[in-house]
Design a protein around this motif. Structure first.
Motif, PDB file in Angstrom:
ATOM      1  N   PHE A 227     -55.039   6.261  21.171  1.00 25.21           N
ATOM      2  CA  PHE A 227     -54.753   6.181  22.599  1.00 25.21           C
ATOM      3  C   PHE A 227     -53.451   6.926  22.869  1.00 25.21           C
ATOM      4  O   PHE A 227     -52.498   6.816  22.093  1.00 25.21           O
ATOM      5  N   GLU A 228     -53.401   7.658  23.964  1.00 27.11           N
ATOM      6  CA  GLU A 228     -52.168   8.353  24.350  1.00 27.11           C
ATOM      7  C   GLU A 228     -51.747   7.874  25.727  1.00 27.11           C
ATOM      8  O   GLU A 228     -52.570   7.797  26.646  1.00 27.11           O
ATOM      9  N   LEU A 229     -50.489   7.551  25.850  1.00 20.48           N
ATOM     10  CA  LEU A 229     -49.955   7.008  27.102  1.00 20.48           C
ATOM     11  C   LEU A 229     -48.766   7.837  27.543  1.00 20.48           C
ATOM     12  O   LEU A 229     -47.799   7.987  26.787  1.00 20.48           O
ATOM     13  N   ASP A 230     -48.814   8.350  28.762  1.00 18.44           N
ATOM     14  CA  ASP A 230     -47.717   9.143  29.302  1.00 18.44           C
ATOM     15  C   ASP A 230     -46.848   8.295  30.223  1.00 18.44           C
ATOM     16  O   ASP A 230     -47.362   7.623  31.121  1.00 18.44           O
ATOM     17  N   ALA A 231     -45.562   8.367  30.009  1.00 12.47           N
ATOM     18  CA  ALA A 231     -44.617   7.682  30.879  1.00 12.47           C
ATOM     19  C   ALA A 231     -43.847   8.706  31.698  1.00 12.47           C
ATOM     20  O   ALA A 231     -43.756   9.881  31.326  1.00 12.47           O
ATOM     21  N   GLY A 232     -43.321   8.270  32.820  1.00 14.86           N
ATOM     22  CA  GLY A 232     -42.511   9.148  33.657  1.00 14.86           C
ATOM     23  C   GLY A 232     -41.629   8.330  34.576  1.00 14.86           C
ATOM     24  O   GLY A 232     -41.502   7.118  34.412  1.00 14.86           O
ATOM     25  N   GLU A 233     -41.029   9.005  35.513  1.00 14.95           N
ATOM     26  CA  GLU A 233     -40.282   8.345  36.587  1.00 14.95           C
ATOM     27  C   GLU A 233     -40.613   9.071  37.882  1.00 14.95           C
ATOM     28  O   GLU A 233     -40.849  10.280  37.865  1.00 14.95           O
ATOM     29  N   PRO A 234     -40.634   8.359  39.002  1.00 20.13           N
ATOM     30  CA  PRO A 234     -40.809   9.036  40.287  1.00 20.13           C
ATOM     31  C   PRO A 234     -39.563   9.856  40.633  1.00 20.13           C
ATOM     32  O   PRO A 234     -38.519   9.725  39.986  1.00 20.13           O
ATOM     33  N   ALA A 235     -39.708  10.701  41.662  1.00 21.54           N
ATOM     34  CA  ALA A 235     -38.624  11.619  42.028  1.00 21.54           C
ATOM     35  C   ALA A 235     -37.309  10.897  42.298  1.00 21.54           C
ATOM     36  O   ALA A 235     -36.239  11.376  41.908  1.00 21.54           O
ATOM     37  N   ILE A 236     -37.394   9.733  42.925  1.00 21.11           N
ATOM     38  CA  ILE A 236     -36.155   9.044  43.293  1.00 21.11           C
ATOM     39  C   ILE A 236     -35.379   8.575  42.062  1.00 21.11           C
ATOM     40  O   ILE A 236     -34.177   8.337  42.136  1.00 21.11           O
ATOM     41  N   LEU A 237     -36.079   8.486  40.929  1.00 25.22           N
ATOM     42  CA  LEU A 237     -35.405   8.167  39.662  1.00 25.22           C
ATOM     43  C   LEU A 237     -35.397   9.397  38.745  1.00 25.22           C
ATOM     44  O   LEU A 237     -35.430   9.279  37.528  1.00 25.22           O
TER      45      LEU A 237
ATOM     46  N   ARG B 242     -42.909  10.352  21.623  1.00 23.93           N
ATOM     47  CA  ARG B 242     -42.270  11.663  21.523  1.00 23.93           C
ATOM     48  C   ARG B 242     -41.827  12.095  22.909  1.00 23.93           C
ATOM     49  O   ARG B 242     -42.594  12.030  23.874  1.00 23.93           O
ATOM     50  N   TRP B 243     -40.570  12.503  22.996  1.00 30.84           N
ATOM     51  CA  TRP B 243     -40.038  13.024  24.252  1.00 30.84           C
ATOM     52  C   TRP B 243     -40.656  14.382  24.541  1.00 30.84           C
ATOM     53  O   TRP B 243     -40.776  15.221  23.649  1.00 30.84           O
ATOM     54  N   ILE B 244     -41.040  14.603  25.796  1.00 27.48           N
ATOM     55  CA  ILE B 244     -41.606  15.892  26.196  1.00 27.48           C
ATOM     56  C   ILE B 244     -40.602  16.680  27.030  1.00 27.48           C
ATOM     57  O   ILE B 244     -40.179  17.758  26.650  1.00 27.48           O
ATOM     58  N   ASP B 245     -40.154  16.122  28.160  1.00 23.65           N
ATOM     59  CA  ASP B 245     -39.147  16.790  28.986  1.00 23.65           C
ATOM     60  C   ASP B 245     -38.685  15.812  30.058  1.00 23.65           C
ATOM     61  O   ASP B 245     -39.515  15.129  30.668  1.00 23.65           O
ATOM     62  N   GLY B 246     -37.411  15.779  30.323  1.00 31.47           N
ATOM     63  CA  GLY B 246     -36.898  14.883  31.352  1.00 31.47           C
ATOM     64  C   GLY B 246     -37.360  13.453  31.101  1.00 31.47           C
ATOM     65  O   GLY B 246     -37.241  12.942  29.989  1.00 31.47           O
TER      66      GLY B 246
ATOM     67  N   ARG C 102     -44.424  10.513  25.684  1.00 35.46           N
ATOM     68  CA  ARG C 102     -45.803  10.112  25.399  1.00 35.46           C
ATOM     69  C   ARG C 102     -45.867   9.261  24.135  1.00 35.46           C
ATOM     70  O   ARG C 102     -45.299   9.637  23.104  1.00 35.46           O
ATOM     71  N   SER C 103     -46.562   8.150  24.233  1.00 37.57           N
ATOM     72  CA  SER C 103     -46.792   7.318  23.052  1.00 37.57           C
ATOM     73  C   SER C 103     -48.201   7.524  22.519  1.00 37.57           C
ATOM     74  O   SER C 103     -49.147   7.721  23.292  1.00 37.57           O
TER      75      SER C 103
END
Lengths: 189, 189
Positions: free
Chosen positions: B68-78, B40-44, B48-49
């Motif tokens: 199990f819950e897994l959060d994905a993101g990107e660093p600032a440069i991305l 599910r998309w959260i923001d930007g 989270r899976s």
């Protein structure tokens, strides 16, 4: 989900996005990135990866103050104690996350405001391959299915085009569908 | 790391392992598994899976009481806010975890007691592909490097054979090196 505030759309700073694209067009050497993970076996099917440093835009990135730690495991039926998602489940998560982020970025660039992006993924595996019982089934998933449900302020056709473009640009979708050369080295002392 | 207690070697119950292999040989239909993830998309770049249910050995597995819950993101440069490892880093973790578990299981089957298994993985990416700046670089990693350091009560040659066998049997190594067919469906309401 996200209000459009100045240049922020879908939570993405579009001004920064277009500036980044312009910079990389002008200086393509800045596009060389290297991501990394370190893994340590704990016991049985339990192992843990530590993820922090990466190389980006001409130097080592220093933006992360703490490392991410990820625990992997296997359920009882695959001889583990369920200390985390199993590696194949992590691959499904990597694919879901990458397609979703790419959808969000593509939508932001195309002035589409999204309200929701949800997906369910399935991977079908005949475990005789990975368990070494039979050479016929492959070790990994025979196929992966991804079902997206996506809503936003654009016609269905435009939302579908966003997903199609995301498939064409997602890093993990590329890797999972096309494969990547992997070189394995081993030290024993 | 792990003492050998009865049939436990490297934290793996070898009696159960060989019984599982015998059962699957006798009843290959039990080898059909399906793993799943919901995202599910959260923001930007934050999504989270949720990972819980799977199909195994002829039915729905009920051994997991919690997801199990897994959060994905990107660093600032991305263009993210570093809400988790990025999807490509998750793919490196999936590969590290699968090779490591396969090494541990193969070693257990071959009566090798391991004392440590450590690995570092790198993935090189020209982000012009994924960012849509240039069609020439691929979207994903051009190459992945894996360096294992493995120790145990066996000669170096035998430890290397264990790693080689693990490459031949790892589900995620198969998928990452050879690719998997992925079918994407989209609903927009």
């Amino acid at each position: 989900m996200t209000a459009v505030t100045g240049t922020i759309r879908n939570g993405v700073n579009t001004e920064q996005m277009f500036a980044t694209l312009d910079l990389i067009k002008a200086r393509p050497e800045l596009a060389q990135f290297q991501f990394r993970a370190s893994n340590r076996w704990i016991d049985g099917a339990h192992n843990r990866s530590t993820i922090k440093s990466f190389y980006a835009a001409g130097g080592e990135d220093a933006s992360r103050s703490e490392a991410f730690e990820l625990d992997a495991g296997e359920p009882a039926i695959l001889l583990g104690t369920d200390t985390g998602p199993n590696p194949a489940e992590y691959l499904l998560h990597a694919l879901a996350a990458c397609l979703t982020t790419t959808i969000v970025y593509v939508a932001a660039a195309r002035k589409v405001e999204l309200t929701s992006v949800e997906s369910t993924l399935t991977g079908d595996m005949d475990v005789r391959g990975a368990l070494g019982v039979d050479d016929e089934p492959r070790n990994g998933f025979e196929r992966i299915g991804v079902s997206f449900r996506i809503t936003g302020n654009a016609p269905a056709e435009k939302l579908r085009e966003v997903v199609e473009r995301a498939k064409q640009r997602s890093a993990v979708y590329d890797m999972v569908t096309n494969g990547v050369p992997v070189a394995v080295q081993v030290a024993t002392d």
